[in-house]
Design a protein around this motif. Sequence first.
Motif, PDB file in Angstrom:
ATOM      1  N   GLU A 173       3.798   5.879  -5.550  1.00 18.39           N
ATOM      2  CA  GLU A 173       4.117   6.065  -6.987  1.00 18.39           C
ATOM      3  C   GLU A 173       3.115   6.571  -7.702  1.00 18.39           C
ATOM      4  N   GLN A 174       2.133   6.348  -7.264  1.00 22.93           N
ATOM      5  CA  GLN A 174       0.838   7.349  -7.695  1.00 22.93           C
ATOM      6  C   GLN A 174       1.305   8.865  -7.041  1.00 22.93           C
ATOM      7  N   ASP A 184       0.577  -1.019   0.099  1.00 25.38           N
ATOM      8  CA  ASP A 184      -0.088   0.007   0.094  1.00 25.38           C
ATOM      9  C   ASP A 184       0.975   1.533  -0.193  1.00 25.38           C
ATOM     10  N   GLN A 212       2.514   1.648  -3.319  1.00 20.21           N
ATOM     11  CA  GLN A 212       1.383   2.203  -4.550  1.00 20.21           C
ATOM     12  C   GLN A 212       0.836   3.400  -4.202  1.00 20.21           C
TER      13      GLN A 212
END
Length: 953
Positions: free
Chosen positions: A944-945, A938, A941
């Motif tokens: 990266e977003q 999580d 991610q």
Amino acid sequence: MSSWVRVSGAFMVGAVAMGVAVAAITDDKPLLTVVGAVVGGVVSTFAPDLLDRMREKAAATEALGAAAELTPEGSGPAMLLHASRGVVPFEGRERELEELLAWCRNSEAGRLRLLTGPGGVGKSRLALELARRLGPGWGYLEVRDDGEADALARWRAVEQRQVLMVVDYAETRTGLSQLLHEVAGDEGRRVRVLLLARSAGEWWQQLGGESARVRQMVAKAGPGIELAEQVRAGKPDRNLVAEAVPYFAAALGVEPPETFWVELGEGPHRILDLHAAALVVVLRSQRRSGTVSVSVGHVLEELLGHERRYWLQTAKARRFLRGPFGLSVRVVEQTVAAGTLLGARDRDQAVEVAGRVPDSVASGVVADWLRELYPPREGEDDGEWLGRLQPDRLAELHVTRQLAGSAELLQACLGDLDERQARRALVMLARAAQQLEGAGEILQRLLPEVASEVGSIPAPRETLIALYEALPYPSLLLAEAHALLARRILDSAPPDAGSGERARWLSSLGIHLTALGRPADALSVTEEAVTLRRKLAAAYPDRYRPHLANSLLNLGEALSELGRLADALPVTEEAVTILRELAETYPDRYSLDLAASLANLGVRLSELGRSADALPVEQEAVTILRELAEAYPDHYSPELARSLTNLGNRLLELSRPADALPVTEEAATILRELAEAYPDRYRPDLTSSLNNLGVTLSELSRLADALPVQQEVVTLRRQLAEAYPDRYRPELARSLYNLGVTLAALGRPADALPVEQEAVTILRQLAEAYPDRYRPELARYLLNLGVTLSELGRLTDALPVAEEAVTVLRELAEAYPDRYRPDLARSLYNLGVTLAALGRPADALPVEQEAVTIRRQLVEAYPDRYRPGLARSLYNLGVYFSELGRPADALPVEQEAVTILRELAEAYPDRYRPDLADSLYNLGETLSELGRPAEAADMSQEAEQIRANLDGC
């Protein structure tokens, strides 16, 4: 996010030196007196008593001439500009005339008024017009230099009617208080004394500290009348020139030109310059046909050219220019300059003056020629044998140019002078220094030598005081001269001199020593001044409390310069208290002093890390000065600019750069205009203001705009530091520091490195001499130098620099925790980063833990200011734990870092989202090492977003 942190925007302007004004500036108008007629021949058939009375009357009238300035004679075209000639009818100044007429006619009005304004605005002509409009019921006496003591007595021996007494060059008059004592005692007969001066400086304040009678006269006089350059509102300068042309043509006996063109440039212009332009129009029209074109900016130059032709024509007529031993054009010009500068009391001295000129001869014929060029004032048998080139601004231009152009003439004219010559020469150069930078340079280079000679002649003290009060202040060129003169005057005080007189010169000496970067020397004399004035203020509060307040401000400045910040604050607060009470009672007189004291108090509070307390103090100072500057822009704009600079500093210290920017820009705009007109006086203030503007732009992330501003500051301060190292080397170091920060922030560490190294070199030397004052700055400079070395991959060079910064700041933080703990935390953070980059995470860990502890404490007190720094330290602490194989210890600190950065990124997404992404990534790595893959995914991610969104932008 593991990177070094710089200290940026930390060095701005310190105290604004507005505590005590020690300037007295003189006007450049010629002197004139209207006196009663001299009794002529006496018929022998008169009765003896009548004959005796007439002889006494004649003797009294002759004696009056020795106290009066009389009309100068001369044949050069420039003499037509003298106020006494009245070639052009009087124009404008109706408001000022009405005010002065009402003052003279009101029997209840005070006896003293002050008329100020720059040279050439028409003060002398206004005084003459006032006398004319008063009518035959009034007499008029312009008091001659050195004639003040008995001028009124001599007048009363001849005349009993009411009289207007005018004192020109009032700043330089050592006998002024004696004159006012006499006027105060002249009961029952109306006397009015009008003082003409360029400004109301220290001399005016000191006049208000004389005996009770004189003090009352000065207090009743009020602030005085200040003449603006514009003569008549709504009347263009071009019209004033056009109207004057026919009058000058009539005075020269020629026809006025039918057409002419005058280039004015930006105005308004002084009336002397406009009339000079009109005179040049007429003179030029006699030498050429067609339309005559004249530039106001060059009229004095051209008028000087006409005078030069007059000299050469008369020299040629006397055959001075012929033969192998004839005078050259250069010698003729220099001879006029020498005679104008030094004058002569008799023919023998005029011969000696002419002989001073290189390649000339000590000739009686040349001396006689000089006297014919510019005869002495009519009836001046016991004064000057030689007259001088007029008007004074023309004389100052010619003398300055000739002295600056010849080192031999300079030495010859300013050596081996008697008392009268020394005073005349030095006061003239001091007046010239107001507008001609070359004159200031001459004084700076030669005044110590001349002052030494002046000190050995009879009655040196009065001469030194007159010169001191004539020198412009503040002045870089004359700072040493001010200090030297103040010391000589102090040392020459007679044994029975009062404590008030001694305190005055102690205080003045302390001001100049502090301005020269010698606070240790200033401290003892300033402390003695405070002690004396405290006793005087206790006995005579109305007279001496203002002086006590000024000395307290000066003491606070000296203590601050020595790094004794805690000691500087209470004396500054005491000064503010005194001046606030005085300003409430006498707002017109003490509002400026109150503003100055508030400005100093704001700086003292800031130095102690109390910027929030300093802000309202600085705001009050700006409010007062803005009101004064709106009413008198020419007089108070400099003080307003300095106060705006200080206010901008306080806003920056409180992390409000957006609010600081317009304030700092306004200050820079005002000071740039002033520095263009008066570079010697305002260039230091301009550099300080530009320095702060650069810091403000940097704080607003406008680095490309900040860079050229900071480069200009470094250039200006390097010039100042070369000329005055004791005073301006610290300022140069600060501007180098700020330039280095900006270059590094622009990604140019290689360019930043030599700049920062030079700053550190300067500060090391200063810190050795004044450790309390400069070690804090040295620590910050070391901190940034370490960062730059690290960014350039020179980690082994960076480590000792970072360690030294920590050592210094740890000692400072122990003594002053509120002020230096933030800097200590930064230095610990950077040291930790450097150790880790060198592969030493075990050594970096305790260093970063200490930084986290300090920053937690800071966040509790100031969360908005210090939470970003805490987040960085937590991030790095988590990295070090991970590198040491301690993920369980890393987890809570990384989670705390993420929490803080989430909140910061919501408020300031552009600034903190990259840091949040890095922190999320590290947290994910730690969770993965602890066997918590779902949570780790999580975090990764989300990181990266954020990065994808940043790339998309």
